[in-house]
Write a protein that holds these residues in place. Sequence first.
Motif, short mmCIF file in Angstrom:
data_model
loop_
_atom_site.label_atom_id
_atom_site.label_comp_id
_atom_site.label_asym_id
_atom_site.label_seq_id
_atom_site.Cartn_x
_atom_site.Cartn_y
_atom_site.Cartn_z
N VAL A 149 0.85 -1.19 0.00
CA VAL A 149 0.00 0.00 0.00
C VAL A 149 0.89 1.24 0.00
N THR A 150 0.37 2.32 -0.53
CA THR A 150 1.15 3.56 -0.59
C THR A 150 0.89 4.46 0.61
N VAL A 151 -0.19 4.17 1.35
CA VAL A 151 -0.55 4.98 2.52
C VAL A 151 0.17 4.46 3.75
N LYS A 152 0.82 5.36 4.48
CA LYS A 152 1.46 4.99 5.74
C LYS A 152 0.58 5.45 6.90
N LEU A 153 0.33 4.54 7.83
CA LEU A 153 -0.47 4.89 9.00
C LEU A 153 0.31 5.84 9.90
N THR A 154 -0.31 6.99 10.20
CA THR A 154 0.35 7.98 11.05
C THR A 154 -0.41 8.21 12.36
N SER B 71 7.15 6.09 14.44
CA SER B 71 6.72 6.25 15.84
C SER B 71 5.77 5.14 16.27
N ILE B 72 4.94 4.66 15.34
CA ILE B 72 4.01 3.56 15.64
C ILE B 72 4.73 2.22 15.57
N TYR B 73 5.67 2.12 14.66
CA TYR B 73 6.41 0.86 14.45
C TYR B 73 7.09 0.38 15.73
N ALA B 74 7.61 1.30 16.50
CA ALA B 74 8.34 0.94 17.71
C ALA B 74 7.50 0.12 18.68
N SER B 75 6.19 0.35 18.68
CA SER B 75 5.31 -0.35 19.61
C SER B 75 4.95 -1.76 19.15
N HIS B 76 5.24 -2.07 17.88
CA HIS B 76 4.83 -3.36 17.34
C HIS B 76 5.98 -4.14 16.70
N ALA B 77 7.18 -3.62 16.84
CA ALA B 77 8.33 -4.21 16.16
C ALA B 77 8.58 -5.67 16.54
N TYR B 78 8.22 -6.05 17.76
CA TYR B 78 8.50 -7.42 18.22
C TYR B 78 7.30 -8.35 18.11
N SER B 79 6.22 -7.87 17.52
CA SER B 79 5.03 -8.71 17.34
C SER B 79 5.26 -9.66 16.18
N ASP B 80 4.87 -10.92 16.38
CA ASP B 80 5.07 -11.91 15.32
C ASP B 80 3.76 -12.59 14.91
N TRP C 152 -2.86 -6.30 13.77
CA TRP C 152 -4.07 -5.71 13.17
C TRP C 152 -5.06 -5.25 14.23
N GLU C 153 -5.32 -6.11 15.21
CA GLU C 153 -6.29 -5.79 16.26
C GLU C 153 -5.78 -4.70 17.19
N ASN C 154 -4.49 -4.72 17.51
CA ASN C 154 -3.92 -3.69 18.38
C ASN C 154 -3.98 -2.31 17.72
N LEU C 155 -3.71 -2.28 16.42
CA LEU C 155 -3.78 -1.01 15.69
C LEU C 155 -5.22 -0.50 15.66
N PHE C 156 -6.16 -1.42 15.50
CA PHE C 156 -7.58 -1.04 15.48
C PHE C 156 -7.99 -0.45 16.82
N GLU C 157 -7.63 -1.11 17.90
CA GLU C 157 -8.01 -0.66 19.23
C GLU C 157 -7.38 0.69 19.58
N THR C 158 -6.18 0.93 19.05
CA THR C 158 -5.47 2.16 19.38
C THR C 158 -5.90 3.34 18.54
N TYR C 159 -6.13 3.12 17.25
CA TYR C 159 -6.32 4.25 16.33
C TYR C 159 -7.71 4.38 15.73
N ASN C 160 -8.60 3.43 15.98
CA ASN C 160 -9.95 3.55 15.45
C ASN C 160 -10.81 4.40 16.39
N LYS C 161 -10.40 5.63 16.55
CA LYS C 161 -11.09 6.56 17.45
C LYS C 161 -11.33 7.88 16.74
N ALA C 162 -12.54 8.36 16.86
CA ALA C 162 -12.89 9.64 16.24
C ALA C 162 -12.55 10.77 17.21
N ASP C 163 -11.30 11.17 17.21
CA ASP C 163 -10.86 12.26 18.07
C ASP C 163 -11.58 13.55 17.66
#
Length: 220
Positions: A36-41, A101-110, A116-127
């Motif tokens: 994908v060309t979009v990077k999650l920020t 900045s986001i990569y650091a929190s998931h670098a050791y996930s295998d 996928w679920e951790n990213l959803f829980e963290t960033y699927n919020k309508a701030d």
Amino acid sequence: MAGPTNPPGGSGKDESINFDDPLYVHPSDNATTTIVTVKLTGNENFRIWRSSMSRALKARNKLGFVDGTFRKNNVETNKESKWERANVVVCSWLLSSISDSIYASHAYSDNAQEIWENLFETYNKADGSVVFNVHQRINSLKQNGLSVSDYFNKLDTLWNEFDGLTSVTECTCEAAVKLNDHSKLMKLMQFLSGLDESYNQVKSHICSWIHFLMLKLFFQ
């Protein structure tokens, strides 16, 4: 002595390969491939990123690795190593599509599903500030010399982003249909209000029947 020959119409390749098998990884789809060309920020573009990533994974028959429909316990014991290999590839695709900045929190996930679920829980919020910012950009967007198509595309992108941030439970009742029609009218007027002055005559003509449509919509 003649060597082995391929069967008629054969290519000489291993015919046992099942290209529809989620475990199959195309040679061009390795761990370093960017799909994908979009990077999650962060919250502001999570929905766009998730949508793009979902399509890319589905196209490669790998969506099951992240949505939980194709887990390791779904495969035969002798294919577990293939599942692990494909899972690692999907993990790499996910991690390569997020900001540093986001990569650091998931670098050791295998496990791709966990990422996928951790990213959803963290960033699927309508701030609230994000919603306000998008709404403000919509209201301030003007044509300013752009072609009509370019102006509309920019506005449509913001509308889609705003709708994604403020989405409500889907409903098929009559009221929902009217609400959707009202939303379309509001978007049309927003589009017209941002057009350059050279389109004033066209705007006047269109606005003459917008009034009729609104009356029809609210007094049916």
